[in-house]
Design a protein around this motif. Structure first.
Motif, PDB file in Angstrom:
ATOM      1  N   GLY A  72      84.127  50.105  74.564  1.00 18.96           N
ATOM      2  CA  GLY A  72      84.288  48.465  75.314  1.00 18.96           C
ATOM      3  C   GLY A  72      85.947  47.855  74.916  1.00 18.96           C
ATOM      4  O   GLY A  72      86.883  47.870  75.641  1.00 18.96           O
ATOM      5  N   THR A 205      77.151  39.444  80.947  1.00 12.46           N
ATOM      6  CA  THR A 205      78.176  40.381  79.870  1.00 12.46           C
ATOM      7  C   THR A 205      77.095  40.518  78.410  1.00 12.46           C
ATOM      8  O   THR A 205      76.431  39.471  78.321  1.00 12.46           O
ATOM      9  CB  THR A 205      78.782  40.085  79.301  1.00 12.46           C
ATOM     10  N   GLY A 206      76.921  41.277  78.751  1.00 16.02           N
ATOM     11  CA  GLY A 206      76.334  42.349  76.635  1.00 16.02           C
ATOM     12  C   GLY A 206      74.934  42.513  77.253  1.00 16.02           C
ATOM     13  O   GLY A 206      73.959  43.580  75.715  1.00 16.02           O
ATOM     14  N   GLY A 208      74.347  45.650  79.089  1.00 17.64           N
ATOM     15  CA  GLY A 208      73.621  46.614  78.737  1.00 17.64           C
ATOM     16  C   GLY A 208      73.873  47.619  76.698  1.00 17.64           C
ATOM     17  O   GLY A 208      73.827  48.684  76.064  1.00 17.64           O
ATOM     18  N   CYS A 209      75.137  46.715  76.691  1.00 18.88           N
ATOM     19  CA  CYS A 209      75.358  47.488  75.589  1.00 18.88           C
ATOM     20  C   CYS A 209      74.799  46.629  74.184  1.00 18.88           C
ATOM     21  O   CYS A 209      74.234  47.788  73.345  1.00 18.88           O
ATOM     22  CB  CYS A 209      77.058  46.339  74.290  1.00 18.88           C
TER      23      CYS A 209
HETATM   24  C1  LIG Z   1      83.213  42.539  79.890  1.00 16.54           C
HETATM   25  C2  LIG Z   1      83.740  43.720  78.387  1.00 16.54           C
HETATM   26  N1  LIG Z   1      84.908  44.201  78.464  1.00 16.54           N
HETATM   27  C3  LIG Z   1      85.312  45.109  77.707  1.00 16.54           C
HETATM   28  S1  LIG Z   1      83.398  45.088  76.832  1.00 16.54           S
HETATM   29  C4  LIG Z   1      82.997  44.203  77.128  1.00 16.54           C
HETATM   30  C5  LIG Z   1      81.770  44.109  77.710  1.00 16.54           C
HETATM   31  C6  LIG Z   1      80.474  44.968  78.493  1.00 16.54           C
HETATM   32  O1  LIG Z   1      79.896  44.044  78.147  1.00 16.54           O
HETATM   33  P1  LIG Z   1      78.121  44.846  79.479  1.00 16.54           P
HETATM   34  O2  LIG Z   1      78.210  46.363  79.920  1.00 16.54           O
HETATM   35  O3  LIG Z   1      77.050  45.167  77.964  1.00 16.54           O
HETATM   36  O4  LIG Z   1      77.807  44.126  80.313  1.00 16.54           O
END
Ligand SMILES: Cc1ncsc1CCOP(=O)(O)O
Ligand SMILES: Nc1ncnc2c1ncn2[C@@H]1O[C@H](COP(=O)(O)OP(=O)(O)O)[C@@H](O)[C@H]1O
Length: 236
Positions: A72, A205-206, A208-209
């Motif tokens: 990422g 955000t987060g 998916g990760c």
């Molecule tokens: C916003 C962002 N930019 C680079 S990595 C990242 C996190 C992406 O997280 P996810 O795919 O879990 O939303």
């Protein structure tokens, strides 16, 4: 082909195995969601460790039972850390999860994701656009180099990524998890669609990760398909 009963039995056994063994799934991941990933891994009963440096990535690949590699937010150091860890994981036949975040963006990301083709991950986890674009980068059926990954977000629906996901799974011999409004999991022979979650998961955000990190925990104790299934069921 697994029956639903076998799927449920193996998933339940994997949940128990994680709780009993606390597997270490180390991560090389982006610094936007790094603590979200670690907390998700701990919440399901795994052990987390996040590193950036090349020797530490290799050491973690040796010490852990599995690994999560997410491209990422790349830094210059990742040019050495990521391939070193991938090669070590391949050499020791350890399962690892590749999260090809924003594939297509920039030279280093393209180089690292191309290298991953030579050390295939047990599981690839991404949104639909990332899965289509990665299959395109690897020259596989269903892929498209033209897939528009808009930063880290998907512009494709999960079902349009089916062919790409199947091709990637057949190429790696593992499983692919495609996330979105519904999630698709395939090992190249069967395709499972999982529903749940919330549209609000797109607004933070987060998710998916975290899903990728949790799948890596399960990959330590069970087959790629079941690991992807367990992770998906727990996140949604
Ligand atoms: C916003 C962002 N930019 C680079 S990595 C990242 C996190 C992406 O997280 P996810 O795919 O879990 O939303
Ligand atoms: N519209 C939606 N409805 C329900 N669940 C969703 C929705 N969008 C994403 N999710 C869930 O959020 C998690 C992360 O998926 P996604 O947002 O596609 O990942 P990414 O952050 O890599 O784009 C998955 O478990 C998925 O099921």
């Amino acid at each position: 082909m697994l029956t639903e009963k076998e799927l449920r039995t193996q998933a339940a056994a994997a949940v128990t195995a994680v709780h009993e063994t606390t597997p270490l799934a180390g991560s090389i991941t982006n610094f936007v969601t790094i603590d979200f990933v670690a907390n998700a891994q701990l919440a399901v009963g795994g052990s987390a460790a996040m590193v950036y440096l090349p020797d530490e990535g290799t050491a973690l690949a040796i010490a852990g039972q599995s690994m999560y590699i997410n491209v990422g937010t790349l830094l210059p150091v990742h040019e050495r850390t990521v391939p070193a860890a991938m090669v070590q994981l391949h050499r020791s036949a350890k399962p690892w999860v590749l999260d090809p975040v924003a594939v297509g963006l920039g030279e280093l990301r393209t180089k690292l994701l191309s290298t991953a083709r030579n050390c295939p991950p047990a599981i690839i986890r991404g949104n639909a656009s990332e899965i289509i674009a990665l299959a395109g980068l690897w020259g596989l059926n269903g892929g498209s180099a033209m897939s528009q990954v808009r930063g880290v977000d998907s512009t494709d629906t999960v079902r349009t990524a089916l062919d790409a996901a199947v091709s990637l799974a057949r190429f790696t011999g593992g499983a692919v998890a495609v996330s979105g409004a519904e999630d698709l999991i395939t090992d190249g022979t069967c395709a499972l669609y999982c529903n749940g979650g919330s549209p609000m998961m797109e607004r933070i955000t987060g998710c998916g990760c975290s899903l990728g990190g949790v799948i890596a925990v399960y990959a330590a104790v069970v087959s790629p398909l079941i690991a992807a299934f367990c992770g998906t069921q727990l996140i949604i």
